[in-house]
Design a protein around this motif. Structure first.
Motif, PDB file in Angstrom:
ATOM      1  N   SER A  81       0.814  -1.219   0.000  1.00 12.19           N
ATOM      2  CA  SER A  81       0.000   0.000   0.000  1.00 12.19           C
ATOM      3  C   SER A  81       0.847   1.268   0.000  1.00 12.19           C
ATOM      4  O   SER A  81       0.301   2.378   0.000  1.00 12.19           O
ATOM      5  CB  SER A  81      -0.932   0.005   1.224  1.00 12.19           C
ATOM      6  OG  SER A  81      -0.183   0.076   2.427  1.00 12.19           O
ATOM      7  N   THR A  82       2.166   1.109   0.005  1.00 13.62           N
ATOM      8  CA  THR A  82       3.047   2.286  -0.011  1.00 13.62           C
ATOM      9  C   THR A  82       3.954   2.300  -1.243  1.00 13.62           C
ATOM     10  O   THR A  82       4.946   3.023  -1.275  1.00 13.62           O
ATOM     11  CB  THR A  82       3.913   2.337   1.266  1.00 13.62           C
ATOM     12  OG1 THR A  82       4.651   1.113   1.392  1.00 13.62           O
ATOM     13  CG2 THR A  82       3.065   2.543   2.507  1.00 13.62           C
ATOM     14  N   GLN A  83       3.627   1.511  -2.255  1.00 10.01           N
ATOM     15  CA  GLN A  83       4.450   1.469  -3.459  1.00 10.01           C
ATOM     16  C   GLN A  83       4.525   2.829  -4.158  1.00 10.01           C
ATOM     17  O   GLN A  83       5.540   3.157  -4.786  1.00 10.01           O
ATOM     18  CB  GLN A  83       3.902   0.425  -4.432  1.00 10.01           C
ATOM     19  CG  GLN A  83       4.065  -1.018  -3.981  1.00 10.01           C
ATOM     20  CD  GLN A  83       5.530  -1.423  -3.915  1.00 10.01           C
ATOM     21  OE1 GLN A  83       6.282  -1.252  -4.866  1.00 10.01           O
ATOM     22  NE2 GLN A  83       5.943  -1.962  -2.785  1.00 10.01           N
ATOM     23  N   ILE A 311      -5.392   2.216  -2.680  1.00 13.43           N
ATOM     24  CA  ILE A 311      -5.558   1.603  -1.352  1.00 13.43           C
ATOM     25  C   ILE A 311      -5.405   2.655  -0.268  1.00 13.43           C
ATOM     26  O   ILE A 311      -6.175   2.679   0.709  1.00 13.43           O
ATOM     27  CB  ILE A 311      -4.519   0.461  -1.152  1.00 13.43           C
ATOM     28  CG1 ILE A 311      -4.819  -0.702  -2.091  1.00 13.43           C
ATOM     29  CG2 ILE A 311      -4.521  -0.015   0.311  1.00 13.43           C
ATOM     30  CD1 ILE A 311      -3.767  -1.793  -2.053  1.00 13.43           C
ATOM     31  N   SER A 312      -4.417   3.541  -0.425  1.00 16.25           N
ATOM     32  CA  SER A 312      -4.191   4.567   0.589  1.00 16.25           C
ATOM     33  C   SER A 312      -5.378   5.530   0.678  1.00 16.25           C
ATOM     34  O   SER A 312      -5.711   6.027   1.754  1.00 16.25           O
ATOM     35  CB  SER A 312      -2.911   5.341   0.289  1.00 16.25           C
ATOM     36  OG  SER A 312      -3.036   6.101  -0.900  1.00 16.25           O
ATOM     37  N   LEU A 313      -6.022   5.802  -0.475  1.00 20.03           N
ATOM     38  CA  LEU A 313      -7.205   6.683  -0.452  1.00 20.03           C
ATOM     39  C   LEU A 313      -8.371   6.010   0.253  1.00 20.03           C
ATOM     40  O   LEU A 313      -9.113   6.672   1.002  1.00 20.03           O
ATOM     41  CB  LEU A 313      -7.593   7.048  -1.890  1.00 20.03           C
ATOM     42  CG  LEU A 313      -6.660   8.014  -2.643  1.00 20.03           C
ATOM     43  CD1 LEU A 313      -7.199   8.258  -4.043  1.00 20.03           C
ATOM     44  CD2 LEU A 313      -6.514   9.315  -1.879  1.00 20.03           C
ATOM     45  N   ARG A 314      -8.536   4.718   0.041  1.00 18.93           N
ATOM     46  CA  ARG A 314      -9.651   4.000   0.675  1.00 18.93           C
ATOM     47  C   ARG A 314      -9.486   3.895   2.179  1.00 18.93           C
ATOM     48  O   ARG A 314     -10.465   3.880   2.931  1.00 18.93           O
ATOM     49  CB  ARG A 314      -9.764   2.584   0.094  1.00 18.93           C
ATOM     50  CG  ARG A 314     -10.335   2.534  -1.317  1.00 18.93           C
ATOM     51  CD  ARG A 314     -10.633   1.115  -1.719  1.00 18.93           C
ATOM     52  NE  ARG A 314     -11.628   0.511  -0.845  1.00 18.93           N
ATOM     53  CZ  ARG A 314     -12.013  -0.758  -0.917  1.00 18.93           C
ATOM     54  NH1 ARG A 314     -11.464  -1.567  -1.825  1.00 18.93           N
ATOM     55  NH2 ARG A 314     -12.905  -1.230  -0.097  1.00 18.93           N
ATOM     56  N   SER A 315      -8.227   3.827   2.621  1.00 22.36           N
ATOM     57  CA  SER A 315      -7.951   3.633   4.056  1.00 22.36           C
ATOM     58  C   SER A 315      -8.070   4.936   4.840  1.00 22.36           C
ATOM     59  O   SER A 315      -8.017   4.933   6.067  1.00 22.36           O
ATOM     60  CB  SER A 315      -6.568   3.038   4.267  1.00 22.36           C
ATOM     61  OG  SER A 315      -5.563   3.910   3.781  1.00 22.36           O
TER      62      SER A 315
END
Length: 316
Positions: A81-83, A311-315
């Motif tokens: 999730s940090t790529q 993924i980062s936006l969803r979290s």
């Protein structure tokens, strides 16, 4: 000066990456470049994506091995999730710090994982140095004279073996403590200000290397990861139609990684491409084909980065 670099460092590195890419583009045959890219088989991208994902999994397991008591699933989530941070943050060190912060559940937990990252990086760089020395020793392309070749090979192997022996065989508190102090001093001041005193970090680091079975497993996986990286060039040779031996794969892979460590670009873009073209040219590969091989991996990296960003936006 520091405030200037903090404000403009990212854009300077981005400019360097773009300039290097442009310089390489001007040196290649555009027609041959496009023909090489169009000739890629349909299965290349799925295989490349699988190899990239496997490399990330190996790297995460290595981190988990040096972070006892942590969840492998959580670390896998943080890694994938940090790529996108590889393209947004100009320093791999800062990226590692962000990943530690994202995965922490408490102060001691954070210190333990930071210590694990430090030991993991030392082992990874040591393995890279050892295999680079082996690759130089086996190199028969005539890039350098016999005496210089042997001196560089032996120096790289010795330089790489020493940290691994300290960590895996008989950890020396004095050596490890000095290593931590040095890393602490070269860490950017904004990050250093958020870290605990060196003594606390040192204790966490000594605790990390106190698990010999885990450090040895980490070292073995570092070798596997380097083998996977070298295999990438066998894949390049297969799909782009040039001949390359296993020894040459190891040489090109390790040399390119060492060049990519230079802090002068974003995510190694430009630096890696220029060095790869030069390394493959040394074994007789046309610059256009070498550059096509280099940029063929970017769609995979960008796809993973976009997925991580989503993924980062969803979290949030």
């Amino acid at each position: 000066m520091k405030s200037f670099w903090q404000r403009y460092g990212y854009w300077i590195k981005l400019a360097v990456s773009v300039v290097l890419l442009v310089l390489v583009v001007f040196k290649v045959d555009a027609t041959m470049l496009m023909q090489s890219i169009r000739s890629l088989p349909w299965w290349y991208m799925p295989v490349a994506a699988g190899m990239y994902a496997l490399a990330q999994i190996i790297a995460t397991i290595r981190w988990w091995l040096l972070s006892p008591g942590t969840s492998l699933g959580r670390l896998m989530y943080v890694t994938f999730s940090t790529q996108h941070l590889l393209f947004l943050i100009p320093s791999s060190l800062t990226t590692d710090v962000v990943r530690v912060v994202e995965s922490r559940s408490g102060e001691e937990d954070s210190l333990s994982r930071m210590a694990g990252v430090i030991v993991d990086k030392v082992i990874g760089l040591s393995m890279l140095a050892v295999l680079f020395g082996v690759a130089i020793w086996l190199d028969d392309t005539g890039i350098m004279s016999g005496a210089a070749q042997q001196l560089l090979a032996v120096s790289a192997v010795v330089l790489g073996l020493l940290p691994m022996l300290v960590i895996n065989l008989q950890p020396s508190k004095t050596v490890v403590s000095k290593m931590v102090v040095f890393i602490y001093r070269i860490t950017p001041s904004p990050i250093r200000a958020r870290l605990n005193p060196v003594e606390v970090i040192t204790r966490s680091l000594l605790k990390t290397v106190g698990y010999p079975s885990r450090t040895i497993a980490n070292t073995l996986l570092a070798a596997v990861g380097q083998g996977l990286s070298a295999t990438t060039y066998l894949l390049f040779g297969l799909v782009f139609g040039f001949s390359i031996t296993i020894e040459q794969c190891l040489f090109v892979s390790t040399a390119t990684q060492l060049f990519a460590l230079l802090p002068i670009g974003i995510a190694g873009v430009g630096v890696r491409d220029a060095s790869l073209v030069a390394m493959l040219a040394s074994i007789g590969v046309a610059p256009s084909i070498a550059f096509a091989a280099s940029i063929s991996g970017y769609p995979v990296m960008v796809a993973f980065a976009i997925g991580a960003w989503a993924i980062s936006l969803r979290s949030r």
